[in-house]
Scaffold this motif. Structure first.
Motif, mmCIF file in Angstrom:
data_model
loop_
_atom_site.group_PDB
_atom_site.id
_atom_site.type_symbol
_atom_site.label_atom_id
_atom_site.label_comp_id
_atom_site.label_asym_id
_atom_site.label_seq_id
_atom_site.Cartn_x
_atom_site.Cartn_y
_atom_site.Cartn_z
ATOM 1 N N ARG A 15 3.148 -3.404 10.977
ATOM 2 C CA ARG A 15 3.506 -4.232 9.815
ATOM 3 C C ARG A 15 2.783 -5.572 9.842
ATOM 4 N NH1 ARG A 15 9.825 -3.581 9.883
ATOM 5 N NH2 ARG A 15 9.862 -1.337 10.114
ATOM 6 N N PHE A 16 1.484 -5.508 9.652
ATOM 7 C CA PHE A 16 0.655 -6.704 9.654
ATOM 8 C C PHE A 16 -0.256 -6.701 8.435
ATOM 9 C CE2 PHE A 16 1.944 -6.313 14.043
ATOM 10 C CZ PHE A 16 2.246 -7.625 14.375
ATOM 11 N N ALA A 17 -0.589 -7.893 7.986
ATOM 12 C CA ALA A 17 -1.487 -8.048 6.839
ATOM 13 C C ALA A 17 -2.857 -7.523 7.221
ATOM 14 C CB ALA A 17 -1.567 -9.520 6.439
ATOM 15 N N VAL A 21 2.777 -5.301 5.172
ATOM 16 C CA VAL A 21 3.513 -6.541 5.390
ATOM 17 C C VAL A 21 4.966 -6.429 4.937
ATOM 18 C CG1 VAL A 21 3.578 -9.009 4.912
ATOM 19 C CG2 VAL A 21 1.395 -7.854 5.144
#
Length: 175
Positions: A15-17, A21
């Motif tokens: 869950r990272f840009a 996100v």
């Protein structure tokens, strides 16, 4: 027997840009051919969900799925940028960047473990067949996916990676 989860929980490590996100799960999870990259990092997340799923994992194959994907989608992306449709190019660019990251790991026989920048760049530095200055170039792509220069950089990374990958696989076969 392969029982895919109906709704796949996205691990915190993914869950990272600019990828996942604000998304916690993938609804109605279904596996497509690896070269379509419809859902970024789907195979990697499925593996982390249940390593006992038994179907051919992409990292167990010798196919360059990113090359196939890029050849199929490159011209449409190029057209978006030439028409200055930057927001329209954003989602396909993000899928393309994800495809490159996946293929970097898959070529080395392993799934992506995390999209946290520190972990990702550290893991990339341990991989073989990685283009020159890959971490720095990838950093730019991840922070500027809607820019034409990112498209140019990704196109160049694809060419370099395809050559390095072929040399790496050839060398590996000789050993």
């Amino acid at each position: 027997m392969n029982v895919l989860p109906r709704n796949l929980e996205i691990p915190d490590s993914f869950r990272f840009a600019p990828f996942f996100v604000n998304q916690k799960r993938i609804e109605k999870c279904s596996v497509s051919k690896p070269h379509t990259f419809q859902t970024p990092f789907l195979y990697d997340m499925l593996y982390h969900h249940n390593v006992l799923l038994s179907f051919p994992w992409p990292w167990e194959q010798e196919e360059n799925y990113f090359h196939i994907y890029w050849k199929k989608n490159r011209d449409a992306l190029c057209s978006c940028f030439h028409q200055r449709k930057y927001e329209q190019a954003r989602a396909p660019m993000i899928r393309s960047i994800a495809a490159l990251i996946d293929q970097l790991f898959w070529t080395n026989g392993c799934p992506v473990q995390s999209l946290d920048e520190v972990d990702l760049y550290e893991n990339i530095s341990t991989l073989s067949a990685v283009p020159l200055n890959c971490k720095e170039r990838l950093n730019y792509l991840l922070h500027q996916p809607s820019r034409y220069l990112s498209f140019v950089q990704l196109d160049e990374l694809e060419r370099e990676f395809t050559k390095k990958r072929a040399a790496y696989l050839q060398k590996r076969k000789r050993v």
